[in-house]
Design a protein around this motif. Structure first.
Motif, PDB file in Angstrom:
ATOM      1  N   ASN A  49     -53.180   5.550  47.014  1.00  0.00           N
ATOM      2  CA  ASN A  49     -53.031   6.395  48.261  1.00  0.00           C
ATOM      3  C   ASN A  49     -53.138   6.091  49.820  1.00  0.00           C
ATOM      4  O   ASN A  49     -52.889   6.545  50.701  1.00  0.00           O
ATOM      5  N   GLY A  50     -53.353   4.636  49.531  1.00  0.00           N
ATOM      6  CA  GLY A  50     -53.423   3.802  50.662  1.00  0.00           C
ATOM      7  C   GLY A  50     -52.311   3.007  50.923  1.00  0.00           C
ATOM      8  O   GLY A  50     -52.348   2.349  52.077  1.00  0.00           O
ATOM      9  N   ALA A  51     -51.223   2.893  50.251  1.00  0.00           N
ATOM     10  CA  ALA A  51     -50.197   2.177  50.303  1.00  0.00           C
ATOM     11  C   ALA A  51     -49.284   2.816  51.351  1.00  0.00           C
ATOM     12  O   ALA A  51     -49.164   4.015  51.861  1.00  0.00           O
ATOM     13  N   VAL A  52     -48.765   1.681  52.255  1.00  0.00           N
ATOM     14  CA  VAL A  52     -47.765   2.260  53.294  1.00  0.00           C
ATOM     15  C   VAL A  52     -46.384   1.514  53.011  1.00  0.00           C
ATOM     16  O   VAL A  52     -46.312   0.706  52.305  1.00  0.00           O
ATOM     17  N   GLY A  53     -45.534   2.068  53.803  1.00  0.00           N
ATOM     18  CA  GLY A  53     -44.240   1.440  53.971  1.00  0.00           C
ATOM     19  C   GLY A  53     -43.384   2.077  52.773  1.00  0.00           C
ATOM     20  O   GLY A  53     -43.694   3.175  52.238  1.00  0.00           O
ATOM     21  N   PRO A  54     -42.372   1.333  52.119  1.00  0.00           N
ATOM     22  CA  PRO A  54     -41.481   1.855  51.185  1.00  0.00           C
ATOM     23  C   PRO A  54     -42.148   2.025  49.785  1.00  0.00           C
ATOM     24  O   PRO A  54     -41.855   2.943  49.159  1.00  0.00           O
ATOM     25  N   SER A  55     -43.373   1.788  49.596  1.00  0.00           N
ATOM     26  CA  SER A  55     -44.310   1.523  48.373  1.00  0.00           C
ATOM     27  C   SER A  55     -45.223   3.143  48.413  1.00  0.00           C
ATOM     28  O   SER A  55     -45.652   3.324  47.504  1.00  0.00           O
ATOM     29  N   ALA A  56     -45.175   3.540  49.724  1.00  0.00           N
ATOM     30  CA  ALA A  56     -45.861   4.817  49.861  1.00  0.00           C
ATOM     31  C   ALA A  56     -45.377   5.944  48.989  1.00  0.00           C
ATOM     32  O   ALA A  56     -44.145   5.994  49.053  1.00  0.00           O
ATOM     33  N   GLY A  57     -46.223   6.724  48.665  1.00  0.00           N
ATOM     34  CA  GLY A  57     -45.884   8.074  47.945  1.00  0.00           C
ATOM     35  C   GLY A  57     -46.874   9.140  48.176  1.00  0.00           C
ATOM     36  O   GLY A  57     -47.556   9.141  48.996  1.00  0.00           O
ATOM     37  N   PRO A  58     -46.724  10.300  47.450  1.00  0.00           N
ATOM     38  CA  PRO A  58     -47.652  11.570  47.513  1.00  0.00           C
ATOM     39  C   PRO A  58     -49.083  10.894  46.959  1.00  0.00           C
ATOM     40  O   PRO A  58     -48.928   9.925  46.402  1.00  0.00           O
ATOM     41  N   LYS A  59     -49.817  11.699  47.637  1.00  0.00           N
ATOM     42  CA  LYS A  59     -51.216  11.311  47.080  1.00  0.00           C
ATOM     43  C   LYS A  59     -51.621  11.565  45.729  1.00  0.00           C
ATOM     44  O   LYS A  59     -50.972  12.577  45.133  1.00  0.00           O
ATOM     45  N   VAL A  60     -52.248  10.584  44.888  1.00  0.00           N
ATOM     46  CA  VAL A  60     -52.338  10.743  43.702  1.00  0.00           C
ATOM     47  C   VAL A  60     -53.777  11.186  43.281  1.00  0.00           C
ATOM     48  O   VAL A  60     -54.873  10.810  43.973  1.00  0.00           O
ATOM     49  N   SER A  61     -54.059  12.357  42.725  1.00  0.00           N
ATOM     50  CA  SER A  61     -55.397  12.857  42.312  1.00  0.00           C
ATOM     51  C   SER A  61     -55.851  12.261  40.941  1.00  0.00           C
ATOM     52  O   SER A  61     -55.154  11.585  40.214  1.00  0.00           O
ATOM     53  N   VAL A  62     -57.151  12.290  40.775  1.00  0.00           N
ATOM     54  CA  VAL A  62     -57.921  11.900  39.535  1.00  0.00           C
ATOM     55  C   VAL A  62     -57.372  12.533  38.323  1.00  0.00           C
ATOM     56  O   VAL A  62     -57.275  11.870  37.494  1.00  0.00           O
ATOM     57  N   LEU A  63     -57.262  13.710  38.414  1.00  0.00           N
ATOM     58  CA  LEU A  63     -56.794  14.473  37.259  1.00  0.00           C
ATOM     59  C   LEU A  63     -55.565  14.095  36.962  1.00  0.00           C
ATOM     60  O   LEU A  63     -54.994  14.034  35.602  1.00  0.00           O
ATOM     61  N   ALA A  64     -54.612  13.695  37.704  1.00  0.00           N
ATOM     62  CA  ALA A  64     -53.208  13.098  37.526  1.00  0.00           C
ATOM     63  C   ALA A  64     -53.285  12.088  36.591  1.00  0.00           C
ATOM     64  O   ALA A  64     -52.621  11.489  35.689  1.00  0.00           O
ATOM     65  N   LEU A  65     -54.277  10.993  37.235  1.00  0.00           N
ATOM     66  CA  LEU A  65     -54.582   9.696  36.475  1.00  0.00           C
ATOM     67  C   LEU A  65     -55.232   9.958  35.147  1.00  0.00           C
ATOM     68  O   LEU A  65     -54.673   9.168  34.082  1.00  0.00           O
ATOM     69  N   LEU A  66     -55.849  10.809  34.859  1.00  0.00           N
ATOM     70  CA  LEU A  66     -56.657  11.161  33.618  1.00  0.00           C
ATOM     71  C   LEU A  66     -55.625  11.778  32.627  1.00  0.00           C
ATOM     72  O   LEU A  66     -55.409  11.582  31.588  1.00  0.00           O
ATOM     73  N   ALA A  67     -54.544  12.746  33.368  1.00  0.00           N
ATOM     74  CA  ALA A  67     -53.548  13.042  32.433  1.00  0.00           C
ATOM     75  C   ALA A  67     -52.709  12.151  31.750  1.00  0.00           C
ATOM     76  O   ALA A  67     -52.042  11.820  30.771  1.00  0.00           O
ATOM     77  N   ARG A  68     -52.161  11.065  32.779  1.00  0.00           N
ATOM     78  CA  ARG A  68     -51.267   9.884  32.188  1.00  0.00           C
ATOM     79  C   ARG A  68     -52.224   9.223  31.102  1.00  0.00           C
ATOM     80  O   ARG A  68     -51.516   8.749  30.227  1.00  0.00           O
ATOM     81  N   ILE A  69     -53.313   8.894  31.319  1.00  0.00           N
ATOM     82  CA  ILE A  69     -54.243   8.181  30.160  1.00  0.00           C
ATOM     83  C   ILE A  69     -54.203   9.000  28.995  1.00  0.00           C
ATOM     84  O   ILE A  69     -54.077   8.344  27.871  1.00  0.00           O
ATOM     85  N   CYS A  70     -54.272  10.154  29.117  1.00  0.00           N
ATOM     86  CA  CYS A  70     -54.251  11.178  27.919  1.00  0.00           C
ATOM     87  C   CYS A  70     -52.936  11.085  27.247  1.00  0.00           C
ATOM     88  O   CYS A  70     -52.780  11.145  25.823  1.00  0.00           O
ATOM     89  N   THR A  71     -51.810  11.259  27.903  1.00  0.00           N
ATOM     90  CA  THR A  71     -50.629  11.108  27.243  1.00  0.00           C
ATOM     91  C   THR A  71     -50.435   9.740  26.545  1.00  0.00           C
ATOM     92  O   THR A  71     -49.656   9.758  25.481  1.00  0.00           O
ATOM     93  N   ALA A  72     -51.057   8.681  27.147  1.00  0.00           N
ATOM     94  CA  ALA A  72     -50.775   7.248  26.426  1.00  0.00           C
ATOM     95  C   ALA A  72     -51.900   7.308  25.180  1.00  0.00           C
ATOM     96  O   ALA A  72     -51.216   6.818  24.138  1.00  0.00           O
ATOM     97  N   ALA A  73     -52.798   7.944  25.293  1.00  0.00           N
ATOM     98  CA  ALA A  73     -53.876   7.891  23.975  1.00  0.00           C
ATOM     99  C   ALA A  73     -53.140   8.782  22.957  1.00  0.00           C
ATOM    100  O   ALA A  73     -53.175   8.554  21.747  1.00  0.00           O
ATOM    101  N   LEU A  74     -52.566   9.973  23.392  1.00  0.00           N
ATOM    102  CA  LEU A  74     -51.968  10.784  22.274  1.00  0.00           C
ATOM    103  C   LEU A  74     -50.651  10.213  21.627  1.00  0.00           C
ATOM    104  O   LEU A  74     -50.596  10.200  20.309  1.00  0.00           O
TER     105      LEU A  74
END
Length: 465
Positions: free
Chosen positions: A279-304
């Motif tokens: 969320n602190g990235a600037v420049g071309p690598s910056a993007g929308p803010k990432v929520s904790v829930l989104a990170l946990l969702a990505r972890i869930c899909t990898a675990a499944l």
């Protein structure tokens, strides 16, 4: 010459058979355009605005706000082909139904040809017939019927349609927990009138008062206490709509699924640092803010993907476990209307940013009551972030017919042994409730441990990127 057409509550899809009128969007006498929303209803899945396929003048409405109507029941009548309708809707006013109907088949609605006239239905064990609803010019309360000797409720169970037409009568019965199938109507052809329901209410109160008196007069047995008896001032909240559907699903889950729960504490310091870096990235690598829930969702899909046993369902009739190919991730969302579980489709193929964007969209739709039935069904695994309520742990109830649910508590600074030394770290409790029919504790423990490893070391996810 105007032609009066009747618009019935359409099939809303997903096996829904009834809906509650939440808010009328038009009044009697209003001019409506083709496919204009005319009423807002709440089903067991979501809030829905129902459009009318006819353009014209509203001549009658059926049902008050708060009334429940079955699919196929009349909602309103519209006079099409009138000069007023033609001026407002831009039609020629020819009077032909086809010129005043959209002819569209909307998703979940069937706005095709005009509905056929309703037929009276005769209940099986009695001779009374359900009278055809008479259009009312306005939603004003119906006058009380003339006093008639009110019969007492019948004790035998009556099956088949209930001979009652007034929404006021149905609402009065619901408010006092009166089963209309056990009430004998005194109206014409067995029609249940308001006086019949009021008599049943009086009798119920008398029985309740008698039971209460008996409890007071009877000494309590040793080691026991008298049971609480509902009083006249107690509040009764109907379990219907979204809340009723959730209650049914949770009860079914507890009844059918032999569940077990395991949990683990995890050091989420590195996960929170990774999120801050994103969320602190600037420049071309910056993007929308990432929520904790989104990170946990990505972890869930990898675990499944690693433990597909938990992305399953059980077919009890065939005595088979069905391992599902796609991952459709549900997440619990609390709303004013109760708990709902929106579903992120094809979650396995989504990035963290894509998961976060879809979770945000569905959360906003849930808060405003605009989730569609399709967005509330078809999940294969559920993520429940109960930490937002300020609690650390829980034993979730599986969202039937899924096989597991991951619960996440709040993330707090706590004492933790890190690198052989005591330190203050960001710690979270994770819990997994799983269907013991689809896997044993070893598989469930392996899944939960993998999730915890990803939380503690987000770099583990790089293996699956």
């Amino acid at each position: 010459m105007a032609q009066v057409l009747e618009f019935k509550l359409p099939d809303l899809g997903e096996g829904l058979t009834e809906a509650e009128i939440v808010r009328w969007l038009v009044e009697v006498g209003d001019v409506v355009a083709i496919d204009q929303p005319v009423v807002e209803v709440e089903t067991a899945k979501a809030m829905v605005e129902v459009p009318c396929p006819y353009g014209g003048v509203v001549t009658a409405r059926f049902g008050e706000e708060g009334a429940e109507l079955p699919v196929g029941a009349p909602l309103l009548t519209v006079a099409v082909g009138s000069p007023e309708a033609g001026e407002e809707s831009g039609t020629t006013g020819s009077g032909a139904a086809g010129a005043e109907s959209s002819g569209n088949v909307l998703v979940g609605y069937g706005t095709g040809a005009p509905a056929a006239r309703r037929r009276r239905v005769r209940p099986e064990p009695v001779s009374a017939r359900a009278a055809t609803a008479t259009p009312t010019p306005a939603p004003a309360p119906m006058p009380a019927p003339a006093p008639t000797p009110a019969p007492v409720p019948a004790t035998a169970e009556v099956r088949g349609p209930v001979a009652v037409v007034s929404p006021l009568v149905r609402k009065l019965a619901r408010q006092h927990d009166i089963d209309l199938r056990q009430v004998t109507g005194s109206g014409r052809e067995g029609l249940i009138l308001r006086a019949d329901v009021e008599a049943a209410i009086r009798e119920l109160k008398e029985r309740t008062a008698g039971v209460a008196a008996a409890v007071v007069d009877t000494p309590a047995l040793a080691g026991s206490s008298p049971q609480a008896v509902p009083g006249a001032g107690d509040e009764r909240i109907p379990l219907r709509g979204v809340r009723g559907a959730v209650a049914d699903k949770l009860s079914r889950s507890r009844h059918e699924i032999p569940d077990a729960t395991c949990w683990v504490d995890a050091d989420a310091t590195e996960l929170m640092a990774a999120r801050a870096a994103m969320n602190g990235a600037v420049g071309p690598s910056a993007g929308p803010k990432v929520s904790v829930l989104a990170l946990l969702a990505r972890i869930c899909t990898a675990a499944l993907a690693k433990f597909p046993e938990l992305n399953s369902t059980v077919d009890p009739a065939a005595r088979e476990i069905v391992r599902l190919r796609d991952i459709h991730l549900g997440f619990a969302a609390q709303t004013e209307r109760g708990l709902v579980v929106p579903v992120v489709r094809d979650a396995r193929s989504r990035s963290v940013e894509s998961l976060g964007a879809e979770i945000g969209r569905l959360t906003e739709a849930a808060r405003t009551g605009r989730l569609t039935p399709a967005e509330l069904t078809g999940g294969t695994f559920t993520l429940n972030n109960y930490g937002v309520f300020g609690v650390d742990g829980s034993t979730p109830i599986i969202n039937h017919p899924e096989a597991a649910m991951l619960g996440v508590g709040r993330i707090l600074p706590r004492p933790w042994v890190h690198g052989g030394e005591l330190a203050v770290r960001q710690v979270v409790q994770l819990s997994l409730t799983f269907d013991h029919r689809v896997c044993d504790g070893g598989t469930a423990g392996g899944f939960l441990r993998y999730v915890a490893d990803c939380v503690e070391q987000p770099a583990v996810l790089l293996r699956t990127v």
